[in-house]
Design a protein around this motif. Structure first.
Motif, PDB file in Angstrom:
ATOM      1  N   VAL A   5       0.766  -1.331   0.094  1.00 50.89           N
ATOM      2  CA  VAL A   5      -0.103   0.013   0.022  1.00 50.89           C
ATOM      3  C   VAL A   5       0.939   1.338   0.001  1.00 50.89           C
ATOM      4  CG1 VAL A   5      -1.667   1.279   1.361  1.00 50.89           C
ATOM      5  CG2 VAL A   5      -1.933  -1.357   1.342  1.00 50.89           C
ATOM      6  N   ALA A   6       0.498   1.981  -0.888  1.00 48.92           N
ATOM      7  CA  ALA A   6       1.448   3.266  -0.902  1.00 48.92           C
ATOM      8  C   ALA A   6       0.480   4.561  -1.115  1.00 48.92           C
ATOM      9  CB  ALA A   6       2.288   3.352  -2.520  1.00 48.92           C
ATOM     10  N   VAL A   7       0.842   5.566  -0.377  1.00 51.38           N
ATOM     11  CA  VAL A   7       0.063   6.909  -0.375  1.00 51.38           C
ATOM     12  C   VAL A   7       0.895   8.022  -0.787  1.00 51.38           C
ATOM     13  CG1 VAL A   7       0.439   7.196   2.078  1.00 51.38           C
ATOM     14  CG2 VAL A   7      -1.093   8.498   1.182  1.00 51.38           C
ATOM     15  N   ILE A   8       0.530   8.719  -1.779  1.00 53.76           N
ATOM     16  CA  ILE A   8       1.051   9.828  -2.366  1.00 53.76           C
ATOM     17  C   ILE A   8       0.343  11.195  -2.105  1.00 53.76           C
ATOM     18  CG2 ILE A   8       1.870  11.013  -4.452  1.00 53.76           C
ATOM     19  CD1 ILE A   8       1.805   8.143  -5.875  1.00 53.76           C
ATOM     20  N   ALA A   9       1.104  11.934  -1.159  1.00 51.85           N
ATOM     21  CA  ALA A   9       0.345  13.147  -0.793  1.00 51.85           C
ATOM     22  C   ALA A   9       0.813  14.545  -1.891  1.00 51.85           C
ATOM     23  CB  ALA A   9       0.461  13.535   0.706  1.00 51.85           C
ATOM     24  N   GLY A  10      -0.374  15.170  -2.269  1.00 53.64           N
ATOM     25  CA  GLY A  10       0.247  16.449  -3.168  1.00 53.64           C
ATOM     26  C   GLY A  10       0.219  15.881  -4.472  1.00 53.64           C
ATOM     27  N   ALA A  11      -0.906  14.791  -4.965  1.00 53.64           N
ATOM     28  CA  ALA A  11      -1.084  14.100  -6.382  1.00 53.64           C
ATOM     29  C   ALA A  11      -1.410  15.361  -7.228  1.00 53.64           C
ATOM     30  CB  ALA A  11      -1.792  13.080  -6.163  1.00 53.64           C
ATOM     31  N   GLY A  12      -0.865  15.223  -8.488  1.00 56.94           N
ATOM     32  CA  GLY A  12      -1.089  16.166  -9.631  1.00 56.94           C
ATOM     33  C   GLY A  12      -0.716  15.253 -10.962  1.00 56.94           C
ATOM     34  N   SER A  13      -0.717  15.997 -11.890  1.00 56.96           N
ATOM     35  CA  SER A  13      -0.207  15.645 -13.337  1.00 56.96           C
ATOM     36  C   SER A  13       1.076  15.324 -13.684  1.00 56.96           C
ATOM     37  CB  SER A  13      -0.982  16.423 -14.474  1.00 56.96           C
ATOM     38  OG  SER A  13      -0.351  17.776 -14.106  1.00 56.96           O
ATOM     39  N   LEU A  32      -4.207   8.330  -3.617  1.00 60.84           N
ATOM     40  CA  LEU A  32      -3.578   9.782  -3.875  1.00 60.84           C
ATOM     41  C   LEU A  32      -4.321  10.587  -3.087  1.00 60.84           C
ATOM     42  CD1 LEU A  32      -4.021   9.091  -8.094  1.00 60.84           C
ATOM     43  CD2 LEU A  32      -1.988   8.805  -6.480  1.00 60.84           C
ATOM     44  N   ALA A  33      -3.802  11.858  -2.651  1.00 66.67           N
ATOM     45  CA  ALA A  33      -4.262  12.866  -2.013  1.00 66.67           C
ATOM     46  C   ALA A  33      -4.072  14.124  -2.551  1.00 66.67           C
ATOM     47  CB  ALA A  33      -3.677  12.941  -0.570  1.00 66.67           C
ATOM     48  N   ALA A  34      -5.145  14.943  -2.636  1.00 64.88           N
ATOM     49  CA  ALA A  34      -5.018  16.405  -3.337  1.00 64.88           C
ATOM     50  C   ALA A  34      -5.925  17.212  -2.792  1.00 64.88           C
ATOM     51  CB  ALA A  34      -4.838  16.066  -4.777  1.00 64.88           C
ATOM     52  N   ARG A  35      -5.837  18.243  -2.941  1.00 62.42           N
ATOM     53  CA  ARG A  35      -6.704  19.444  -2.381  1.00 62.42           C
ATOM     54  C   ARG A  35      -8.032  19.420  -3.456  1.00 62.42           C
ATOM     55  NH1 ARG A  35      -6.434  24.166   0.872  1.00 62.42           N
ATOM     56  NH2 ARG A  35      -4.358  23.746   1.097  1.00 62.42           N
ATOM     57  N   ASN A  36      -7.615  19.286  -4.776  1.00 60.66           N
ATOM     58  CA  ASN A  36      -8.419  19.251  -5.735  1.00 60.66           C
ATOM     59  C   ASN A  36      -8.575  17.766  -6.424  1.00 60.66           C
ATOM     60  OD1 ASN A  36     -10.088  19.299  -8.120  1.00 60.66           O
ATOM     61  ND2 ASN A  36      -8.846  20.787  -8.949  1.00 60.66           N
ATOM     62  N   ALA A  53      -9.645  13.727  -1.050  1.00 61.50           N
ATOM     63  CA  ALA A  53      -9.428  15.244  -0.936  1.00 61.50           C
ATOM     64  C   ALA A  53      -8.657  15.545   0.483  1.00 61.50           C
ATOM     65  CB  ALA A  53     -10.973  15.915  -0.892  1.00 61.50           C
ATOM     66  N   THR A  54      -7.776  16.143   0.324  1.00 61.42           N
ATOM     67  CA  THR A  54      -6.919  16.315   1.518  1.00 61.42           C
ATOM     68  C   THR A  54      -6.098  17.832   1.482  1.00 61.42           C
ATOM     69  OG1 THR A  54      -6.185  14.054   1.413  1.00 61.42           O
ATOM     70  CG2 THR A  54      -5.034  15.453   2.929  1.00 61.42           C
ATOM     71  N   ASP A  55      -6.155  18.433   2.590  1.00 62.62           N
ATOM     72  CA  ASP A  55      -5.544  19.719   2.874  1.00 62.62           C
ATOM     73  C   ASP A  55      -4.445  19.163   3.819  1.00 62.62           C
ATOM     74  OD1 ASP A  55      -4.317  22.055   3.768  1.00 62.62           O
ATOM     75  OD2 ASP A  55      -6.217  22.858   4.443  1.00 62.62           O
ATOM     76  N   VAL A  56      -3.159  19.150   3.260  1.00 64.00           N
ATOM     77  CA  VAL A  56      -1.936  18.482   4.163  1.00 64.00           C
ATOM     78  C   VAL A  56      -1.681  19.395   5.230  1.00 64.00           C
ATOM     79  CG1 VAL A  56      -1.187  17.121   2.156  1.00 64.00           C
ATOM     80  CG2 VAL A  56      -0.045  19.669   2.497  1.00 64.00           C
ATOM     81  N   SER A  57      -2.063  20.630   5.227  1.00 69.10           N
ATOM     82  CA  SER A  57      -1.721  21.547   6.271  1.00 69.10           C
ATOM     83  C   SER A  57      -2.915  21.385   7.377  1.00 69.10           C
ATOM     84  CB  SER A  57      -1.737  23.031   5.767  1.00 69.10           C
ATOM     85  OG  SER A  57      -3.104  23.451   5.264  1.00 69.10           O
ATOM     86  N   ASP A  58      -3.679  20.619   7.284  1.00 69.48           N
ATOM     87  CA  ASP A  58      -4.599  20.659   8.367  1.00 69.48           C
ATOM     88  C   ASP A  58      -4.517  19.118   9.068  1.00 69.48           C
ATOM     89  OD1 ASP A  58      -7.292  21.170   9.859  1.00 69.48           O
ATOM     90  OD2 ASP A  58      -8.076  19.605   8.525  1.00 69.48           O
ATOM     91  N   PRO A  59      -4.445  18.828  10.235  1.00 75.62           N
ATOM     92  CA  PRO A  59      -4.158  17.781  10.800  1.00 75.62           C
ATOM     93  C   PRO A  59      -5.343  16.678  10.712  1.00 75.62           C
ATOM     94  CG  PRO A  59      -3.494  19.716  12.243  1.00 75.62           C
ATOM     95  CD  PRO A  59      -3.899  20.332  11.304  1.00 75.62           C
ATOM     96  N   ALA A  60      -6.741  17.368  11.054  1.00 81.89           N
ATOM     97  CA  ALA A  60      -7.657  16.567  10.774  1.00 81.89           C
ATOM     98  C   ALA A  60      -8.005  15.739   9.755  1.00 81.89           C
ATOM     99  CB  ALA A  60      -8.768  17.292  11.236  1.00 81.89           C
ATOM    100  N   SER A  61      -7.663  16.699   8.514  1.00 85.42           N
ATOM    101  CA  SER A  61      -7.744  16.218   7.148  1.00 85.42           C
ATOM    102  C   SER A  61      -6.548  15.336   7.019  1.00 85.42           C
ATOM    103  CB  SER A  61      -7.562  17.507   6.160  1.00 85.42           C
ATOM    104  OG  SER A  61      -7.565  17.082   4.724  1.00 85.42           O
ATOM    105  N   PHE A  66      -5.303   8.978   6.167  1.00 80.12           N
ATOM    106  CA  PHE A  66      -4.736   7.711   6.635  1.00 80.12           C
ATOM    107  C   PHE A  66      -5.721   6.917   7.277  1.00 80.12           C
ATOM    108  CE2 PHE A  66      -0.855  10.280   5.999  1.00 80.12           C
ATOM    109  CZ  PHE A  66       0.083   9.268   5.617  1.00 80.12           C
ATOM    110  N   ASP A  67      -6.840   7.364   7.640  1.00 76.00           N
ATOM    111  CA  ASP A  67      -7.881   6.264   7.988  1.00 76.00           C
ATOM    112  C   ASP A  67      -8.355   5.577   6.638  1.00 76.00           C
ATOM    113  OD1 ASP A  67      -8.095   7.096  10.367  1.00 76.00           O
ATOM    114  OD2 ASP A  67      -9.695   8.572  10.276  1.00 76.00           O
ATOM    115  N   VAL A  68      -8.244   6.256   5.322  1.00 73.79           N
ATOM    116  CA  VAL A  68      -8.432   5.700   4.072  1.00 73.79           C
ATOM    117  C   VAL A  68      -7.435   4.657   3.901  1.00 73.79           C
ATOM    118  CG1 VAL A  68      -8.969   5.840   1.754  1.00 73.79           C
ATOM    119  CG2 VAL A  68      -9.881   7.392   3.258  1.00 73.79           C
ATOM    120  N   VAL A  69      -6.071   5.236   3.999  1.00 72.88           N
ATOM    121  CA  VAL A  69      -5.012   4.313   3.852  1.00 72.88           C
ATOM    122  C   VAL A  69      -4.995   2.890   4.624  1.00 72.88           C
ATOM    123  CG1 VAL A  69      -2.563   3.976   4.246  1.00 72.88           C
ATOM    124  CG2 VAL A  69      -3.386   6.332   3.070  1.00 72.88           C
ATOM    125  N   ASP A  70      -5.278   3.161   5.928  1.00 65.60           N
ATOM    126  CA  ASP A  70      -5.558   1.985   6.876  1.00 65.60           C
ATOM    127  C   ASP A  70      -6.517   0.911   6.238  1.00 65.60           C
ATOM    128  OD1 ASP A  70      -3.762   2.801   8.670  1.00 65.60           O
ATOM    129  OD2 ASP A  70      -5.022   3.945   9.644  1.00 65.60           O
TER     130      ASP A  70
END
Length: 229
Positions: A5-13, A32-36, A53-61, A66-70
Motif C-alpha cells: 500500500v502506497a500513499v502519495i500526498a500532493g498528487a497531480g499530473s 492519492l491525496a490532493a486538495r482538488n 480530498a486532503t489539505d496537507v496543512s490540516d491535521p484532521a484532514s 490515513f484512515d483511508v490508507v488503513d
C-alpha cells in the motif's frame, strides 16, 4: 515488505502521476491525496487508485487520509510531494502567502510524515519519501517564499531519518535540481533530456524504497546532464 500500500500526498499530473502509474504497475495499492481531486479523475481510472480530498496543512484532514490508507491495508510507502511557494522580492512578499507556503510545504510534510511514521514504526518496516528542490539547499534571490518551506522540509527529513532508521523505517529526501518535463511546460517529451523525466524520477524513488537496509540513502540529488551544480 509487509504490504504494497502506497500513499502519495500532493498528487497531480506531473511527478506524482508518474509515481502512481509505476507503483500500480508494480502491484501497489495506491492512495492519492490532493486538495482538488477532480484533476485526478483520469489518473484514478488509469491506475485504479483511491483518491482522497486532503489539505496537507490540516491535521484532521491528514488523519482522515490515513484512515483511508488503513482500510486499504498495512502501509508500505508514503510519499510527500506537496509544495508551497510564494514568489517575489522580500520587501513585497505577501505575509499570508508565505505563511500558507510554510504550512503546505513544511508543516504539511510534518503532518504526513508523522502519520506515516506511527504506522511504519508499528509495522517495523517501510519507507517515507519527500520531494525537495534546488531551493532545499540554495536560496536564490526572490525565492525566500520557496526556500523557507523547502529548507524546513529537508531539516524535518534529516531528523526523521536519524530517528527512524534504527527502527527499520527508511526516510529519504530527493533534491530535484532542475525543471521537470511536463505537458504544461510543453516539454512532456524532451528528446534532448534537458528537463528531468518524471518517469525517470519515479524509478529513482522506487529504487530507494527497495534499497537493502545495509546501504540506505537518506538523500538523493537528481538533475539533467546539462544542469550545472
Amino acid at each position: 515488505m509487509t504490504s504494497n500500500v502506497a500513499v502519495i500526498a500532493g498528487a497531480g499530473s506531473g511527478l506524482s502521476a508518474s509515481l502512481a502509474r509505476l507503483l500500480a504497475k508494480q502491484g501497489f495499492s495506491v492512495v492519492l491525496a490532493a486538495r482538488n481531486v477532480e484533476k485526478l479523475d483520469a489518473l484514478r481510472g488509469e491506475t485504479g487508485a483511491q483518491v482522497v480530498a486532503t489539505d496537507v496543512s490540516d491535521p484532521a484532514s491528514v488523519e482522515r487520509l490515513f484512515d483511508v490508507v488503513d482500510k486499504a491495508g498495512p502501509l508500505s510507502l508514503a510519499i510527500f510531494n506537496a509544495s508551497g511557494r510564494a514568489r517575489g522580492p522580500i520587501a513585497e512578499l505577501d505575509p499570508e502567502a508565505v505563511r500558507q507556503a510554510l504550512l503546505v510545504g513544511a508543516y504539511g510534510g510534518f503532518l504526513v510524515g508523522q502519520q506515516a511514521a506511527r504506522r511504519l514504526v508499528a509495522l517495523g518496516s517501510g519507507s517515507i519519501l519527500f520531494t525537495g528542490a534546488t531551493a532545499s539547499v540554495k536560496g536564490f534571490a526572490g525565492s525566500a517564499g520557496f526556500a523557507m518551506p523547502k529548507f524546513g522540509l529537508r531539516g524535518l527529513v534529516q531528523s526523521m531519518a536519524r530517528e527512524l532508521a534504527p527502527k527499520n523505517v527508511h526516510v529519504a529526501h530527493f533534491i530535484i535540481d532542475g525543471a521537470i518535463a511536463s505537458a504544461a511546460s510543453g516539454q512532456e517529451t524532451d528528446t534532448q533530456d534537458r528537463r528531468l523525466s518524471p518517469d525517470a524520477i519515479a524509478e529513482a524513488y522506487l529504487s530507494i524504497h527497495r534499497q537493502h537496509r545495509s546501504a540506505w540513502t537518506w538523500e538523493m540529488e537528481l538533475r539533467p546532464w546539462v544542469e550545472t551544480f
